[in-house]
Design a protein around this motif. Structure first.
Motif, PDB file in Angstrom:
ATOM      1  N   ARG A 116      86.309 -30.241 -25.372  1.00 47.56           N
ATOM      2  CA  ARG A 116      85.617 -29.225 -24.588  1.00 47.56           C
ATOM      3  C   ARG A 116      84.655 -28.502 -25.523  1.00 47.56           C
ATOM      4  O   ARG A 116      85.043 -28.014 -26.574  1.00 47.56           O
ATOM      5  CB  ARG A 116      86.592 -28.209 -24.003  1.00 47.56           C
ATOM      6  CG  ARG A 116      87.671 -28.811 -23.140  1.00 47.56           C
ATOM      7  CD  ARG A 116      87.661 -28.145 -21.776  1.00 47.56           C
ATOM      8  NE  ARG A 116      88.767 -28.549 -20.932  1.00 47.56           N
ATOM      9  CZ  ARG A 116      88.836 -29.683 -20.271  1.00 47.56           C
ATOM     10  NH1 ARG A 116      87.911 -30.573 -20.391  1.00 47.56           N
ATOM     11  NH2 ARG A 116      89.859 -29.948 -19.492  1.00 47.56           N
ATOM     12  N   ASN A 117      83.398 -28.445 -25.118  1.00 45.99           N
ATOM     13  CA  ASN A 117      82.383 -27.838 -25.978  1.00 45.99           C
ATOM     14  C   ASN A 117      82.697 -26.394 -26.338  1.00 45.99           C
ATOM     15  O   ASN A 117      82.472 -25.971 -27.471  1.00 45.99           O
ATOM     16  CB  ASN A 117      80.995 -27.932 -25.341  1.00 45.99           C
ATOM     17  CG  ASN A 117      80.386 -29.306 -25.501  1.00 45.99           C
ATOM     18  OD1 ASN A 117      80.838 -30.105 -26.309  1.00 45.99           O
ATOM     19  ND2 ASN A 117      79.363 -29.586 -24.718  1.00 45.99           N
TER      20      ASN A 117
ATOM     21  N   GLU B 243      73.301 -24.549 -26.087  1.00 47.69           N
ATOM     22  CA  GLU B 243      72.154 -24.881 -25.234  1.00 47.69           C
ATOM     23  C   GLU B 243      72.535 -25.983 -24.244  1.00 47.69           C
ATOM     24  O   GLU B 243      72.167 -25.919 -23.061  1.00 47.69           O
ATOM     25  CB  GLU B 243      70.975 -25.319 -26.112  1.00 47.69           C
ATOM     26  CG  GLU B 243      69.665 -25.411 -25.383  1.00 47.69           C
ATOM     27  CD  GLU B 243      69.172 -24.077 -24.844  1.00 47.69           C
ATOM     28  OE1 GLU B 243      68.520 -24.102 -23.770  1.00 47.69           O
ATOM     29  OE2 GLU B 243      69.434 -23.021 -25.444  1.00 47.69           O
ATOM     30  N   PHE B 244      73.273 -26.972 -24.715  1.00 48.15           N
ATOM     31  CA  PHE B 244      73.745 -28.050 -23.856  1.00 48.15           C
ATOM     32  C   PHE B 244      74.599 -27.492 -22.713  1.00 48.15           C
ATOM     33  O   PHE B 244      74.419 -27.864 -21.550  1.00 48.15           O
ATOM     34  CB  PHE B 244      74.553 -29.064 -24.680  1.00 48.15           C
ATOM     35  CG  PHE B 244      75.086 -30.203 -23.877  1.00 48.15           C
ATOM     36  CD1 PHE B 244      74.293 -31.319 -23.624  1.00 48.15           C
ATOM     37  CD2 PHE B 244      76.379 -30.174 -23.370  1.00 48.15           C
ATOM     38  CE1 PHE B 244      74.785 -32.382 -22.869  1.00 48.15           C
ATOM     39  CE2 PHE B 244      76.873 -31.224 -22.613  1.00 48.15           C
ATOM     40  CZ  PHE B 244      76.079 -32.332 -22.368  1.00 48.15           C
ATOM     41  N   GLU B 245      75.516 -26.594 -23.047  1.00 48.18           N
ATOM     42  CA  GLU B 245      76.377 -25.988 -22.032  1.00 48.18           C
ATOM     43  C   GLU B 245      75.566 -25.166 -21.037  1.00 48.18           C
ATOM     44  O   GLU B 245      75.816 -25.205 -19.834  1.00 48.18           O
ATOM     45  CB  GLU B 245      77.448 -25.109 -22.685  1.00 48.18           C
ATOM     46  CG  GLU B 245      78.576 -25.889 -23.315  1.00 48.18           C
ATOM     47  CD  GLU B 245      79.359 -26.695 -22.302  1.00 48.18           C
ATOM     48  OE1 GLU B 245      79.898 -26.113 -21.339  1.00 48.18           O
ATOM     49  OE2 GLU B 245      79.429 -27.927 -22.458  1.00 48.18           O
TER      50      GLU B 245
ATOM     51  N   ARG C  84      73.753 -27.513 -18.747  1.00 45.67           N
ATOM     52  CA  ARG C  84      74.720 -28.184 -17.858  1.00 45.67           C
ATOM     53  C   ARG C  84      75.108 -27.270 -16.711  1.00 45.67           C
ATOM     54  O   ARG C  84      75.214 -27.707 -15.567  1.00 45.67           O
ATOM     55  CB  ARG C  84      75.936 -28.613 -18.649  1.00 45.67           C
ATOM     56  CG  ARG C  84      76.797 -29.616 -17.915  1.00 45.67           C
ATOM     57  CD  ARG C  84      77.869 -30.153 -18.785  1.00 45.67           C
ATOM     58  NE  ARG C  84      78.915 -29.148 -18.813  1.00 45.67           N
ATOM     59  CZ  ARG C  84      80.084 -29.333 -19.371  1.00 45.67           C
ATOM     60  NH1 ARG C  84      80.341 -30.452 -19.998  1.00 45.67           N
ATOM     61  NH2 ARG C  84      81.009 -28.400 -19.342  1.00 45.67           N
ATOM     62  N   LYS C  85      75.291 -25.990 -16.985  1.00 48.26           N
ATOM     63  CA  LYS C  85      75.656 -25.025 -15.943  1.00 48.26           C
ATOM     64  C   LYS C  85      74.507 -24.840 -14.951  1.00 48.26           C
ATOM     65  O   LYS C  85      74.734 -24.639 -13.769  1.00 48.26           O
ATOM     66  CB  LYS C  85      76.057 -23.701 -16.561  1.00 48.26           C
ATOM     67  CG  LYS C  85      77.416 -23.756 -17.204  1.00 48.26           C
ATOM     68  CD  LYS C  85      77.794 -22.438 -17.822  1.00 48.26           C
ATOM     69  CE  LYS C  85      79.146 -22.577 -18.519  1.00 48.26           C
ATOM     70  NZ  LYS C  85      79.519 -21.357 -19.229  1.00 48.26           N
ATOM     71  N   ARG C  86      73.277 -24.869 -15.464  1.00 49.26           N
ATOM     72  CA  ARG C  86      72.114 -24.725 -14.580  1.00 49.26           C
ATOM     73  C   ARG C  86      72.021 -25.879 -13.588  1.00 49.26           C
ATOM     74  O   ARG C  86      71.637 -25.684 -12.441  1.00 49.26           O
ATOM     75  CB  ARG C  86      70.822 -24.681 -15.403  1.00 49.26           C
ATOM     76  CG  ARG C  86      70.440 -23.308 -15.831  1.00 49.26           C
ATOM     77  CD  ARG C  86      69.040 -23.319 -16.395  1.00 49.26           C
ATOM     78  NE  ARG C  86      69.090 -22.617 -17.653  1.00 49.26           N
ATOM     79  CZ  ARG C  86      68.349 -22.864 -18.694  1.00 49.26           C
ATOM     80  NH1 ARG C  86      67.460 -23.849 -18.677  1.00 49.26           N
ATOM     81  NH2 ARG C  86      68.451 -22.163 -19.790  1.00 49.26           N
ATOM     82  N   LYS C  87      72.335 -27.072 -14.056  1.00 47.88           N
ATOM     83  CA  LYS C  87      72.241 -28.264 -13.210  1.00 47.88           C
ATOM     84  C   LYS C  87      73.397 -28.351 -12.229  1.00 47.88           C
ATOM     85  O   LYS C  87      73.269 -28.973 -11.191  1.00 47.88           O
ATOM     86  CB  LYS C  87      72.194 -29.527 -14.077  1.00 47.88           C
ATOM     87  CG  LYS C  87      70.919 -29.647 -14.875  1.00 47.88           C
ATOM     88  CD  LYS C  87      70.962 -30.871 -15.770  1.00 47.88           C
ATOM     89  CE  LYS C  87      69.732 -30.946 -16.630  1.00 47.88           C
ATOM     90  NZ  LYS C  87      69.761 -32.060 -17.554  1.00 47.88           N
TER      91      LYS C  87
END
Length: 129
Positions: free
Chosen positions: A61-62, A120-122, A125-128
């Protein structure tokens, strides 16, 4: 960024492992050989770096990985502080200190970059999702 399946494949973990091995060798030098407290402190901080990277990675988990990367970065700072004290106390020379200091700063910078990437990746990912 490449997808890593094992923490052993992470360049950041490999770098941390090199730091740990180097510190193990350093504490076996004549100046530190019988300074058991300093040896324990140096080794503890050094192995904490790679161990926290490994532990955080294994959670898959990130958010947890980021937290453990932050701890590893903190341990690198602790190790820099301990090495500075050892240099000031005459237990290691300036050359050994300088090499380790530069390498630890480089390591911390790499960890900071990885943390930034994962955050930034997280966020993306939440935006998408």
């Amino acid at each position: 960024m490449a997808k890593y399946e094992r923490f052993e494949d992470l360049p950041i973990w490999q770098h941390a492992l090199e730091i740990g091995v180097r510190i193990y060798k350093l504490v076996e030098t004549e100046q530190l050989l019988k300074d058991y407290r300093a040896k324990d402190q140096l080794i503890g901080a050094a192995i904490s770096i790679s161990n926290n990277i490994a532990e955080g990675f294994e959670y898959n988990r990130n958010r947890q990985f980021i937290r453990y990367l932050e701890i590893a970065k903190g341990s690198a700072g602790e190790l820099r502080s301990q090495l500075f004290l050892m240099m000031k106390a005459g237990k290691i020379n300036q050359e050994i200190y300088d090499f380790n200091y530069k390498d630890l700063v480089l390591f911390s910078s790499a960890v900071k970059g990885l943390i930034k990437y994962l955050k930034e990746f997280e966020k993306n990912r939440k935006r998408k999702g």
